[in-house]
Motif scaffolding. Structure first.
Motif, mmCIF file in Angstrom:
data_model
loop_
_atom_site.group_PDB
_atom_site.id
_atom_site.type_symbol
_atom_site.label_atom_id
_atom_site.label_comp_id
_atom_site.label_asym_id
_atom_site.label_seq_id
_atom_site.Cartn_x
_atom_site.Cartn_y
_atom_site.Cartn_z
ATOM 1 N N GLN A 126 -3.994 44.199 81.235
ATOM 2 C CA GLN A 126 -3.252 42.926 81.203
ATOM 3 C C GLN A 126 -2.211 42.876 82.314
ATOM 4 O O GLN A 126 -2.017 41.858 82.963
ATOM 5 N N LEU A 127 -1.542 44.038 82.488
ATOM 6 C CA LEU A 127 -0.504 44.127 83.493
ATOM 7 C C LEU A 127 -1.084 43.865 84.885
ATOM 8 O O LEU A 127 -0.473 43.170 85.702
ATOM 9 N N ALA A 128 -2.288 44.402 85.110
ATOM 10 C CA ALA A 128 -2.935 44.209 86.411
ATOM 11 C C ALA A 128 -3.229 42.730 86.637
ATOM 12 O O ALA A 128 -3.056 42.210 87.745
ATOM 13 N N VAL A 129 -3.651 42.035 85.555
ATOM 14 C CA VAL A 129 -3.928 40.603 85.656
ATOM 15 C C VAL A 129 -2.653 39.848 86.035
ATOM 16 O O VAL A 129 -2.643 38.996 86.934
ATOM 17 N N VAL A 130 -1.580 40.186 85.328
ATOM 18 C CA VAL A 130 -0.296 39.529 85.612
ATOM 19 C C VAL A 130 0.137 39.804 87.039
ATOM 20 O O VAL A 130 0.590 38.916 87.759
ATOM 21 N N HIS A 131 -0.029 41.073 87.436
ATOM 22 C CA HIS A 131 0.305 41.445 88.806
ATOM 23 C C HIS A 131 -0.412 40.551 89.808
ATOM 24 O O HIS A 131 0.166 40.056 90.756
ATOM 25 N N HIS A 132 -1.722 40.370 89.527
ATOM 26 C CA HIS A 132 -2.524 39.581 90.450
ATOM 27 C C HIS A 132 -2.072 38.124 90.445
ATOM 28 O O HIS A 132 -1.961 37.486 91.476
ATOM 29 N N LYS A 133 -1.803 37.621 89.240
ATOM 30 C CA LYS A 133 -1.412 36.228 89.101
ATOM 31 C C LYS A 133 -0.106 35.947 89.841
ATOM 32 O O LYS A 133 0.058 34.918 90.499
ATOM 33 N N GLN A 144 -0.155 42.173 96.241
ATOM 34 C CA GLN A 144 -0.244 42.091 97.695
ATOM 35 C C GLN A 144 0.933 42.834 98.333
ATOM 36 O O GLN A 144 1.959 43.026 97.688
ATOM 37 N N PRO A 145 0.766 43.243 99.592
ATOM 38 C CA PRO A 145 1.907 43.898 100.254
ATOM 39 C C PRO A 145 3.063 42.916 100.423
ATOM 40 O O PRO A 145 2.852 41.699 100.459
ATOM 41 N N ILE A 146 4.264 43.456 100.515
ATOM 42 C CA ILE A 146 5.474 42.626 100.575
ATOM 43 C C ILE A 146 5.426 41.631 101.718
ATOM 44 O O ILE A 146 5.825 40.477 101.573
ATOM 45 N N THR A 147 4.871 42.052 102.865
ATOM 46 C CA THR A 147 4.829 41.150 104.018
ATOM 47 C C THR A 147 3.978 39.916 103.703
ATOM 48 O O THR A 147 4.333 38.796 104.046
ATOM 49 N N ALA A 148 2.847 40.150 103.012
ATOM 50 C CA ALA A 148 1.966 39.035 102.659
ATOM 51 C C ALA A 148 2.660 38.107 101.669
ATOM 52 O O ALA A 148 2.624 36.878 101.798
ATOM 53 N N GLN A 149 3.330 38.705 100.665
ATOM 54 C CA GLN A 149 4.055 37.895 99.677
ATOM 55 C C GLN A 149 5.098 37.018 100.359
ATOM 56 O O GLN A 149 5.240 35.838 100.072
ATOM 57 N N TYR A 150 5.809 37.668 101.288
ATOM 58 C CA TYR A 150 6.869 36.967 101.989
ATOM 59 C C TYR A 150 6.284 35.852 102.851
ATOM 60 O O TYR A 150 6.807 34.727 102.899
ATOM 61 N N TRP A 151 5.151 36.133 103.494
ATOM 62 C CA TRP A 151 4.494 35.134 104.339
ATOM 63 C C TRP A 151 4.091 33.916 103.502
ATOM 64 O O TRP A 151 4.319 32.769 103.893
ATOM 65 N N HIS A 152 3.511 34.188 102.323
ATOM 66 C CA HIS A 152 3.108 33.084 101.448
ATOM 67 C C HIS A 152 4.305 32.247 101.021
ATOM 68 O O HIS A 152 4.214 31.034 100.892
ATOM 69 N N ALA A 196 6.583 42.062 86.432
ATOM 70 C CA ALA A 196 5.387 41.794 85.639
ATOM 71 C C ALA A 196 5.561 42.242 84.193
ATOM 72 O O ALA A 196 5.086 41.591 83.263
ATOM 73 N N ILE A 197 6.275 43.356 84.003
ATOM 74 C CA ILE A 197 6.500 43.847 82.633
ATOM 75 C C ILE A 197 7.311 42.826 81.848
ATOM 76 O O ILE A 197 7.040 42.558 80.671
ATOM 77 N N LEU A 198 8.276 42.227 82.503
ATOM 78 C CA LEU A 198 9.105 41.215 81.837
ATOM 79 C C LEU A 198 8.269 39.994 81.460
ATOM 80 O O LEU A 198 8.421 39.420 80.392
ATOM 81 N N VAL A 199 7.386 39.588 82.375
ATOM 82 C CA VAL A 199 6.559 38.417 82.125
ATOM 83 C C VAL A 199 5.577 38.698 81.009
ATOM 84 O O VAL A 199 5.355 37.885 80.103
ATOM 85 N N CYS A 200 4.977 39.879 81.051
ATOM 86 C CA CYS A 200 3.898 40.234 80.143
ATOM 87 C C CYS A 200 4.420 40.462 78.727
ATOM 88 O O CYS A 200 3.712 40.231 77.757
#
Lengths: 329, 319
Positions: free
Chosen positions: A47-54, A59-67, A35-39
Motif C-alpha cells: 500500500q505504501l508503495a502505491v501511495v509513494h507512486h501516487k 521519483q528522484p527529487i530533481t524530477a519531483q522538483y521539475w514537475h 506517505a506514512i502520514l497519508v496512508c
C-alpha cells in the motif's frame, strides 16, 4: 525605467526558483516520510508503495522538483490509477493531508488573513502618523515624552503578549467582548468587525509604534531643512508649511517602510492568528508544517515570498514617482 | 531594492585613539539614565538566570514537581487562593492543571531565553560579518550578488521558514542549539549590511593603502586591518539583536516549535496561558511580564550604548 522593471522582474524570477529549490531540498533531506502520514496506521509495504507512486515520491527529487515547476507554469496532470486529474497553471499541487488543491486551500484562508492585516494597516497608519506628527510638533514636551514611552513599550511587546493582555482586560475583566471567532465579512459585517477588534488592536500596537517613531524622526528632519525655513521666511501660514510641505517629505519614506516591513507584518499576523485561533494563512502554515504537508508548505512559502518581493518592487517604483530625487539603478 | 536605509553610524568610528574614545563612551553611557537602568535590570536578570538552580533551591521548589493538592478541581484545575496561588512556598503561585511552581519555571525560562538569544547572536555575527566583509571587500560582482542576498535576508519573512524547519528536524537534535541555528540563519541581514558599509568606508583609508603597498595579502588586509576598525560599530548594533532574538525564541516556542516540555520557556508558558487568561490571569502575567521586562531592559541598554558610541552625537561634533 522599463529596463529597470525588466531587470527587477528577472531577478524576482530567479529568486522564486531558488526559494522553491531550498524548500524542496530541506524537505527532501528529512527522515520523515509523508506517505506514512497519508496512508495512516496499519499500512503495509505494498500500500505504501502505491501511495509513494501516487504522490510521486518514488521519483528522484530533481524530477519531483521539475514537475512542480512545470505545474506552476503550464499546469500538470496527476494520474492515480485510471482517472487523470488536470491541475491548471499555476498549479501548486495537492495537499498530502486533505487531497485538496493547495491553491484553493490558500484562497480559502486568504480572506481571514486579509481582513486582519488590511484593517490593522489602516489603523496603524492613521494612529502612527498622527502620533508621530503630534510628537514632533510638541518635541521634548510632556505629550512627546508620553508618546515616546508608548513607542518604547509598543516596540518591545511581542504580539502574543499584547494580544493576551488585551484579551485579559477586554474579555476577562471588563467582559466587553467575547473571545474572537471569525465571521466572514459577506455574512455579517458588524460581527466581522466586532470579532476582529482585538486582533486588529494587537497588530496595531506594535506596527503603529514603528510608524510613530519613523514619522517623528522624518518630521523633525524635514522641519530643520532649508526649504522649510524659506517657506516660513516667506510668511506662509504654519499650518500650510506643515500640512503641505513638511508632511510630504516626512511621509514619503513610509511607503517603502510598509513594504520592507511586509515580511514582519506577515509573521506578526501569523502569531496573532494563532493566538486568537483565526483560520488564516498563519494557522495553515503552522498546521501543515507539523504534518509534513510538503506541497502546502512549499506553496505557502512561495506565495509569501512572491508577495514580499512584489511589495518591495512596487514600493520602489512608487517611491521613485513620489520622490523625483531617487534614481533607479 | 533601491538603497533606502542609510548605513547606521557611518564612517569614522576608529578616528581617535582607543583609550580616550572608550573613556568618552563610558562617560556618556553613565550619564544616560534609562540606559543605566536597563543595564542594572539586565545584569540582575542574567544573574537570576545563571543562579536559577540556587534561587529555586532557596524557594524550596523545582520546575517539574506537580502540586495537585493546590488546585481546585471543581473549577478545572485553577490554583486555590488569591493571585494564582501565591504563598510563602510558591512565590509566584503555581501553574493551572499541574500545580508546578511558577517562580522556578519562569527562572528556568529566563535561562532558555538568554542562552538562545546569545547563542543566536554568535551565529548572526559570524554569518553577518563574514558576508558583509566579503561584499565590501570582494569587488563589484561579489558586492552586487551579496548585496541582493542581504536585501532579501532583511525583508524576508524568516519565521515562516523557521517554523517549517523546526517542525521537521528530528526531536533528538538538541532544541536550544537548533533554535540558535535557525533564528541566526534567517536573521543576519542587518549585521551584514552594516559590516559592508563600514568596510566600504574603511577600505579607502590611507592606512589600508599603506598596508596594501607594503605587500600585505588581501586576506590579511581584510582580517587584520579592516575588521578591527569595523567591529566596534558592528558589535554595538548587534546588542540590539539580543532582545529581538529573545522575542523570536518566545514566538517560536509560542507556536509550539521551540523547546519541548518539560523544559520551560516563556513563549511556551504564554501559549498554554491563552486558555487560562480568564480563570488565572497570574499565569499570563508571570511569563508575559518577565519577557517584557527583559526585552525592555536589553533594548534600553543597547540603545544607550549605540547613542554613546555614535560619533555624530559627540560634543565637539566630530564625525
Amino acid at each position: 525605467m522599463i529596463l529597470y522593471l525588466v531587470r527587477r522582474l528577472g531577478s524576482l524570477l530567479v529568486l522564486l526558483v531558488v526559494m522553491t529549490a531550498v524548500v524542496y531540498g530541506i524537505f527532501y533531506a528529512i527522515p520523515a516520510d509523508p506517505a506514512i502520514l497519508v496512508c495512516g496506521k496499519g499500512c503495509d509495504g505494498a500500500q505504501l508503495a502505491v501511495v509513494h507512486h501516487k504522490l510521486g515520491l518514488d521519483q528522484p527529487i530533481t524530477a519531483q522538483y521539475w514537475h512542480f515547476l512545470e505545474g506552476l507554469v503550464v499546469g500538470r496532470d496527476y494520474s492515480s490509477g485510471p482517472d487523470v486529474t488536470h491541475c491548471a497553471a499555476p498549479c501548486l499541487g495537492y495537499s498530502f493531508q486533505t487531497d485538496l488543491p493547495v491553491l484553493s486551500l490558500i484562497a480559502q484562508r486568504l480572506p481571514v488573513s486579509l481582513s486582519l492585516t488590511a484593517g490593522a494597516l489602516v489603523l496603524w497608519t492613521v494612529t502612527g502618523v498622527s502620533l508621530g506628527l503630534v510628537s514632533a510638533l510638541r518635541e521634548k514636551r510632556l505629550t512627546d515624552r508620553l508618546i515616546t514611552v508608548f513607542v518604547l513599550g509598543g516596540l518591545g511587546t511581542p504580539v502574543f503578549v499584547s494580544g493576551l493582555l488585551l484579551l485579559m482586560v477586554f474579555c476577562g475583566w471588563l467582559q466587553w467582548l467575547d473571545f474572537p471567532v471569525y465571521v466572514p465579512l459577506t455574512e455579517d459585517p458588524a460581527g466581522w468587525a466586532r470579532n476582529l477588534i482585538l486582533p486588529w488592536l494587537t497588530l496595531t500596537i506594535l506596527q503603529s509604534a514603528i510608524f510613530t517613531r519613523l514619522t517623528r524622526t522624518g518630521m523633525l528632519e524635514t522641519l530643520s531643512e532649508d526649504h522649510i525655513r524659506t517657506f516660513r521666511a516667506y510668511g506662509l501660514p504654519e499650518r500650510r508649511v506643515i500640512g503641505r510641505h513638511a508632511l510630504r517629505g516626512a511621509l514619503t519614506p513610509l511607503i517603502s517602510i510598509n513594504a520592507v516591513e511586509f515580511g514582519v507584518v506577515l509573521v506578526n499576523a501569523m502569531l496573532t492568528e494563532t493566538l486568537f485561533g483565526l483560520p488564516g494563512i498563519g494557522q495553515l502554515i503552522v498546521q501543515s508544517s507539523n504534518n509534513v504537508d510538503l506541497p502546502v508548505v512549499a506553496g505557502l512559502t512561495l506565495t509569501a515570498g512572491l508577495a514580499v518581493v512584489l511589495a518591495n518592487t512596487a514600493a520602489d517604483l512608487l517611491y521613485a514617482t513620489v520622490d523625483r530625487r531617487v534614481v533607479l539603478a | 531594492m533601491t538603497e533606502l536605509v542609510t548605513e547606521v553610524g557611518g564612517p569614522g568610528a576608529p578616528a581617535s585613539g582607543p583609550p580616550a574614545r572608550a573613556r568618552q563612551v563610558l562617560r556618556r553611557l553613565r550619564s544616560d539614565r534609562p540606559a543605566m537602568a536597563g543595564l542594572v535590570v539586565t545584569v540582575v536578570l542574567i544573574l537570576a538566570a545563571v543562579f536559577a538552580p540556587l534561587l529555586a533551591a532557596i524557594e524550596g521548589q523545582d520546575t517539574t514537581t506537580f502540586h495537585i493538592q493546590l488546585l481546585d478541581s471543581a473549577r478545572g484545575g485553577v490554583p486555590r487562593g488569591a493571585l494564582g496561588g501565591v504563598s510563602a512556598d510558591h512565590w509566584l503561585g503555581v501553574e493551572p492543571t499541574t500545580g508546578r511552581d511558577l517562580f522556578a519555571r519562569a527562572l528556568y525560562g529566563a535561562r532558555i531565553s538568554f542562552t538562545v538569544a546569545f547563542g543566536t547572536l554568535v551565529v548572526q555575527l559570524l554569518l553577518g560579518v563574514a558576508i558583509g566583509l566579503a561584499a565590501g571587500f570582494g569587488g563589484r560582482v561579489a558586492d552586487a550578488a551579496l548585496g541582493r542576498l542581504i536585501d532579501l535576508a532583511i525583508s524576508f519573512p524568516q519565521l515562516m521558514f523557521a517554523i517549517a524547519l523546526l517542525a521537521i528536524v528530528p526531536q533528538s537534535f538538541p532544541r536550544p542549539v537548533l533554535l540558535m541555528l535557525v533564528i541566526g540563519l534567517f536573521n543576519w541581514g542587518g549585521t551584514a549590511r552594516l559590516t559592508r558599509g563600514q568596510v566600504l568606508s574603511l577600505k579607502t583609508r590611507d592606512y589600508v593603502a599603506a598596508a596594501r603597498l607594503s605587500g600585505a595579502s588581501p586576506a590579511r588586509i581584510a582580517l587584520r586591518e579592516i575588521l578591527p576598525g569595523a567591529l566596534p560599530q558592528v558589535l554595538t548594533y548587534a546588542a540590539i539583536l539580543l532582545p529581538t532574538n529573545m522575542v523570536s525564541e518566545a514566538g517560536l516556542s509560542f507556536l509550539g516549535v521551540g523547546v519541548h516540555p518539560p523544559t520551560s520557556s516563556w513563549g511556551q508558558m504564554l501559549s498554554t496561558a491563552t486558555t487560562w487568561f480568564r480563570a488565572d490571569p497570574m499565569y499570563v502575567l508571570v511569563p508575559g511580564l518577565s519577557l517584557l521586562t527583559a526585552v525592555l531592559a536589553f533594548t534600553l541598554f543597547a540603545d544607550g550604548l549605540r547613542a554613546a558610541l555614535d560619533p555624530k552625537a559627540s560634543p565637539r561634533g566630530r564625525r
